[in-house]
Structure formats: structure tokens, C-alpha cells
Design an enzyme around this catalytic site. Structure first.
Site, PDB file in Angstrom:
ATOM      1  N   MET A  21       7.270   1.424   0.457  1.00 10.69           N
ATOM      2  CA  MET A  21       7.886   2.699   0.110  1.00 10.69           C
ATOM      3  C   MET A  21       8.497   3.404   1.310  1.00 10.69           C
ATOM      4  O   MET A  21       9.338   4.278   1.160  1.00 10.69           O
ATOM      5  CB  MET A  21       6.845   3.622  -0.540  1.00 10.69           C
ATOM      6  CG  MET A  21       6.325   3.117  -1.867  1.00 10.69           C
ATOM      7  SD  MET A  21       7.549   3.252  -3.171  1.00 10.69           S
ATOM      8  CE  MET A  21       7.613   5.033  -3.377  1.00 10.69           C
ATOM      9  N   GLY A  22       8.060   3.080   2.520  1.00  6.94           N
ATOM     10  CA  GLY A  22       8.599   3.755   3.688  1.00  6.94           C
ATOM     11  C   GLY A  22       7.670   3.668   4.880  1.00  6.94           C
ATOM     12  O   GLY A  22       6.858   2.748   4.988  1.00  6.94           O
ATOM     13  N   VAL A  24       4.862   5.588   7.680  1.00  8.68           N
ATOM     14  CA  VAL A  24       3.798   6.594   7.755  1.00  8.68           C
ATOM     15  C   VAL A  24       3.607   6.979   9.212  1.00  8.68           C
ATOM     16  O   VAL A  24       3.517   6.107  10.092  1.00  8.68           O
ATOM     17  CB  VAL A  24       2.465   6.065   7.178  1.00  8.68           C
ATOM     18  CG1 VAL A  24       1.402   7.156   7.202  1.00  8.68           C
ATOM     19  CG2 VAL A  24       2.667   5.548   5.761  1.00  8.68           C
ATOM     20  N   LYS A  38       4.298  10.622   5.186  1.00  7.77           N
ATOM     21  CA  LYS A  38       4.912   9.405   4.673  1.00  7.77           C
ATOM     22  C   LYS A  38       6.352   9.713   4.308  1.00  7.77           C
ATOM     23  O   LYS A  38       6.616  10.576   3.470  1.00  7.77           O
ATOM     24  CB  LYS A  38       4.148   8.881   3.448  1.00  7.77           C
ATOM     25  CG  LYS A  38       4.695   7.566   2.918  1.00  7.77           C
ATOM     26  CD  LYS A  38       3.677   6.871   2.015  1.00  7.77           C
ATOM     27  CE  LYS A  38       4.093   5.437   1.765  1.00  7.77           C
ATOM     28  NZ  LYS A  38       3.036   4.670   1.088  1.00  7.77           N
ATOM     29  N   ASP A 131      -1.953   1.167  -7.387  1.00  7.50           N
ATOM     30  CA  ASP A 131      -1.816   0.268  -6.239  1.00  7.50           C
ATOM     31  C   ASP A 131      -3.062   0.314  -5.362  1.00  7.50           C
ATOM     32  O   ASP A 131      -2.974   0.381  -4.143  1.00  7.50           O
ATOM     33  CB  ASP A 131      -0.578   0.644  -5.430  1.00  7.50           C
ATOM     34  CG  ASP A 131      -0.179  -0.444  -4.426  1.00  7.50           C
ATOM     35  OD1 ASP A 131      -0.623  -1.599  -4.606  1.00  7.50           O
ATOM     36  OD2 ASP A 131       0.549  -0.136  -3.464  1.00  7.50           O
TER      37      ASP A 131
END
Length: 496
Positions: A21-22, A24, A38, A131
Site C-alpha cells: 500500500m505504500g 511507513v 503510512k 490482512d
């Protein structure tokens, strides 16, 4: 992003990790506290549907209670960057720890309770994690903390068809229904809990490793491999890994079963976990470099890699000493339930032990040896009532009275660990033997007192016993180690 020093009002300190997702980052909030920021992938934030759902999902995540989770503190957009702010959790993730060695004993059980507690809090807020996997469980000094709950749902707004490879973090921890592309539900999180606990206790995912298609096929069609998993927790893991989501327990039912009490509150369960957790630190973690400092801004030193914590006192015997047998299995969750009662009463468990065992003028070591000490958050009076031979065994009997004003729970503090409610670590040390003699065991049960699941308030009194085998016949005096209650030297052994 490496050159970017701020996101919204947060100052980035260093990168902590990177996922689907990206990125952190460890960051500093305007009030000076450390947080985790995040930042979502730019291509996600550019989509209108993602931007619309981002605020909704972030607000739902903020409703999740902080118990055994890293709570969401803030969310927003900074130009083309969507960011989510959570409480910063100091500690390694579960995967990093298990790569060195699986969890065992009290820590494995505390992990299972803690993650179930986090799921209960998440589900009570109307959120599904989707998740749950080892890298999304951080092991803080006070217990496990679940992160990234609900965020995986945002991946579905990227505009592409939902696929197994995109909608999951790690296939080995997905539920069969999620692997088939069906909607995620709380029952799917329970399946992930079972897979995660199995991994934590064995060092292996229960459906093996390999390519995505191969692992997903096993998740859907094969039974889990749970060889080597602690038998005290295996039945619950098996239920959680049922292929039929309707037959899996809820997060609340997992908590209730493990803590031995109905409708356990998440705040109470969180305190139990922190009371029974021993901090773990992976060896030689790779250092993470800080971001390049902005000109004119002093750089912040990166903490040096942590070294492993020493073993918990009393849990690993010194060379030449023999430790007590493992905790009894007849009531696997009873001892942690004692912690539950203690936590519910707000009892202090920090120990400050004073051992004035030999007051002036007394003949130290007589069978009626007495002492008063500070332990378990209160003042306790300890008296050895008798230490007598009975055939080939020696029976020790002693009385503890709470003469203070505070509750002083003792269960879980005189046994082989926080989840052992017996007094199995009490021992005798005959002169010249060189090793302690612990209570005898028969049929996996300690021949000693099993402390009650009840508070120990002011004025309460407990009479305890332990039976020992193998005490030398010529030993007429021994040292008596009452663990939390100190060591009484040179106690006479009488004949019954």
C-alpha cells in the site's frame, strides 16, 4: 518521498518499512510524540474512488479501541499524498522474532489472547482486518499489538478487478472464502488468527510455503499441518481453521475460552496479556537509516540495534541446576484467568521483595520460621508450619496471610510461569546437593497446592503444601526457596 521531510503536520524521522500500500515512517507529531505515518502509493491517492473511501475507512479504523492494537490517530491528504497516522509501537514484528525461534509457553498463549483481543476490538467497531499476518503484529514490551486493520479494504478502490494476488498480503494467512474472492468477514479474520498462532508456535505456516496458486490451493482444500504446536492451544487453532466460517468461534469466544470466563472485556484481557508477557527482541536487527536531514535541521541519531533481553529470572536454570517440569496441562487457561481476575481488580503486580528471614534473637530455621515482607503489592506474613518426612517423601506445609491493605494475587507467581497456577517452583536445597529439589509430579500433575482463582485481599490466609521426592535421608536441615516469598535458610526436617 525520501527527500520529503514532512507529511501534513508530521515531521518524518526515518523509514520503517514498505508494503503493497505504500511506505511507513517513524515521525514526530506537533506535540513531540513519536507516531507512525503510512503514506499511500501515489497512484492510489490519484483515484477519486480511493479518495472518497479513504476518509470513510480511516474514520472507521479510528473507532477501534486501542486494546492490543496500534490505534489510528489521524488521516488526511497532503497534496497528492494520502497518509494515515497510528500510534508508534516499539518492538519487532512477529515474523522477525519467529524467524529466530517459535514462541513457547506463556508468550505463545499471551500472543494468542492478545491478537484475539485486538480482533474483538476491531470487530466491535464494525471493521474487518482482512490482512492479519505476522508482519502486522508488533511485539511491544507489554505484549502484541495488531496494526493495519481495515486498510487492506482500500486496495479494492484501485480500479482493477479483485484478485487473490492483489487483495491479500500473504496467501498463507487468508481464509478459504477470501481466497475464492468472496467478501471478507470477521470469520475470515478468525481463520487468519489460527494460521498466525500456528506459525508463531511452530515456525511454519500451517499451509506451507510456495507460489501463490499452490498455497491458495492448500488453504482451500487441505487440512492444516499443526505438528509441534502446543497441545494446550491446538484445539482452538483447529476450530479457527475450520473451512466453514460458520463453525469458527468469534473473537469474543476465543477470548472467553482462553481466559476461562464469559464476556471478557477487551480492556481487561489487554491487562492480562501485559501481566503475562515477557518482552522479546530479535538478535542483531538491521539498522534503519534516518532520512537525510533538512538543511539547518540537526539529524536524529538512529538507535543502535537492541540486544536480546536476558532470560526471565527463574525460568532458565543455571548450569548444573535442574528446573521444574513444565506447567500442568489439565487446565490450560486457568492460570491466565487468575491474571484476569487480578487485572479486573486493578491489583499491582510489581514486586518489591524484602527478606528479613533471620531477625535478631531468633533461632533461624526452626519449623515455625516466620517472616513479614512486601510482595505482590501488599504486606504478607509467611510461616512454615511443618517440614516432615513421610516414608520416602518430604512434605512441606506453610501459611501465607495478607496483613497489608491491598489485594495480593499469588496464582501464577509461584509456578513454572505466569500460566502455571501451582506452587511448582517452590523447592528444597539440601546442603551439598548442588541443585534444587522441586515438588514431585504424577500424571502430569504437581504434588503441590494449586492456588485458587480468587483475589487475595487484606486479612485472607492461604495454607499451602508441596511433596518432594529424592531428599537425602541424612539431610536433617535444608534451605526452603519459596520463590516470590523468599528463601528460608536451614529449616529442620522432622520425622512424622
Amino acid at each position: 518521498m525520501e527527500a520529503q521531510r514532512r507529511v501534513g503536520p508530521y515531521t518524518l524521522v526515518r523509514k520503517l518499512g514498505e508494503g503493497g500500500m505504500g511506505l511507513v515512517y517513524l515521525a514526530e507529531a506537533p506535540d513531540g510524540r513519536r507516531v507512525a505515518v503510512k503514506t499511500m502509493r501515489p497512484e492510489l491517492a490519484a483515484r477519486e474512488e480511493f479518495r472518497r473511501r479513504f476518509g470513510k475507512e480511516a474514520e472507521a479504523a479510528r473507532r477501534v479501541a486501542r486494546f492490543c492494537t496500534a490505534p489510528v490517530l489521524d488521516a488526511g491528504f497532503d497534496g497528492g499524498t494520502a497518509y494515515l497516522v497510528t500510534e508508534y509501537v516499539e518492538g519487532p514484528d512477529l515474523a522477525a522474532v519467529v524467524r529466530q525461534a517459535p514462541l513457547t509457553g506463556a508468550n505463545l498463549e499471551a500472543l494468542a489472547v492478545g491478537v484475539a483481543t485486538a480482533l474483538a476490538a476491531i470487530h466491535q467497531a464494525g471493521v474487518v482486518h482482512r490482512d492479519l499476518k505476522p508482519s502486522n503484529v508488533l511485539l511491544s514490551p507489554v505484549g502484541p499489538r495488531v496494526i493495519d486493520f481495515g486498510i487492506a479494504q482500500l486496495a479494492d478502490t484501485a480500479g482493477a478487478p479483485a484478485t487473490v494476488a492483489r487483495s491479500m498480503g500473504t496467501p498463507a494467512y487468508m481464509s478459504p472464502e477470501q481466497a475464492k474472492g468472496e467478501p471478507a468477514t470477521p470469520a475470515g479474520d478468525i481463520f487468519s488468527w489460527g494460521a498466525l498462532v500456528a506459525y508463531a508456535g511452530t515456525g511454519r505456516p500451517p499451509f506451507g510455503t510456495g507460489g501463490v496458486a499452490e498455497v491458495v490451493y492448500r488453504v482451500i482444500n487441505h487440512a492444516p499441518v499443526l505438528d509441534g504446536l502446543d497441545e494446550r492451544i491446538r484445539p482452538l487453532v483447529e476450530r479457527a481453521l475450520d473451512k466453514d466460517p460458520a463453525r469458527r468461534p468469534t473473537a469474543q469466544q476465543l477470548m472467553d475460552r482462553m481466559l476461562g470466563r464469559a464476556e471478557v472485556a477487551v480492556d481487561t484481557a489487554t491487562r492480562v496479556v501485559s501481566d503475562t508477557w515477557t518482552p522479546v527482541v530479535p538478535q542483531s536487527p538491521a539498522p534503519v537509516m534516518p532520512l537525510s536531514p533538512t538543511p539547518g535541521t540537526p539529524s536524529r541519531p538512529t538507535p543502535s540495534p537492541s540486544t536480546p533481553l536476558p532470560p526471565t529470572p527463574g525460568m532458565s536454570p543455571s548450569p548444573g541446576l535442574t528446573g521444574p517440569p513444565a506447567a500442568p496441562r489439565k487446565r490450560p487457561w486457568t492460570p491466565i484467568a487468575v491474571g484476569l481476575l487480578a487485572a479486573a481488580l486493578g491489583a499491582a503486580v510489581t514486586l518489591a521483595v524484602v527478606r528479613p528471614w533471620e531477625p535478631p534473637g531468633n533461632d533461624a530455621g526452626t519449623p515455625a520460621a516466620r517472616s513479614t515482607l512486601q510482595a505482590a503489592g501488599s504486606t504478607l506474613s509467611v510461616q512454615i508450619d511443618s517440614l516432615a518426612r513421610q516414608g520416602g517423601t518430604v512434605r512441606l506445609q506453610w501459611t501465607v496471610k495478607n496483613v497489608g491493605t491491598e489485594n495480593a494475587p499469588l496464582a501464577g507467581k509461584l509456578g513454572g510461569g505466569a500460566l502455571d497456577s501451582t506452587v511448582s517452583r517452590v523447592n528444597l536445597i539440601p546442603p551439598g546437593v548442588g541443585r534444587p529439589i522441586y515438588p514431585a509430579w504424577k500424571d502430569k500433575t504437581c504434588a503441590c497446592t494449586d492456588l485458587p482463582m480468587a483475589p487475595f485481599p487484606a486479612g485472607a490466609q492461604l495454607r499451602m503444601y508441596a511433596i518432594f521426592e529424592g531428599v537425602p535421608q541424612d539431610a536433617d536441615r535444608v534451605d526452603v526457596d519459596l520463590v516470590l516469598l523468599g528463601v528460608i535458610r536451614n529449616v529442620a526436617v522432622s520425622s512424622s
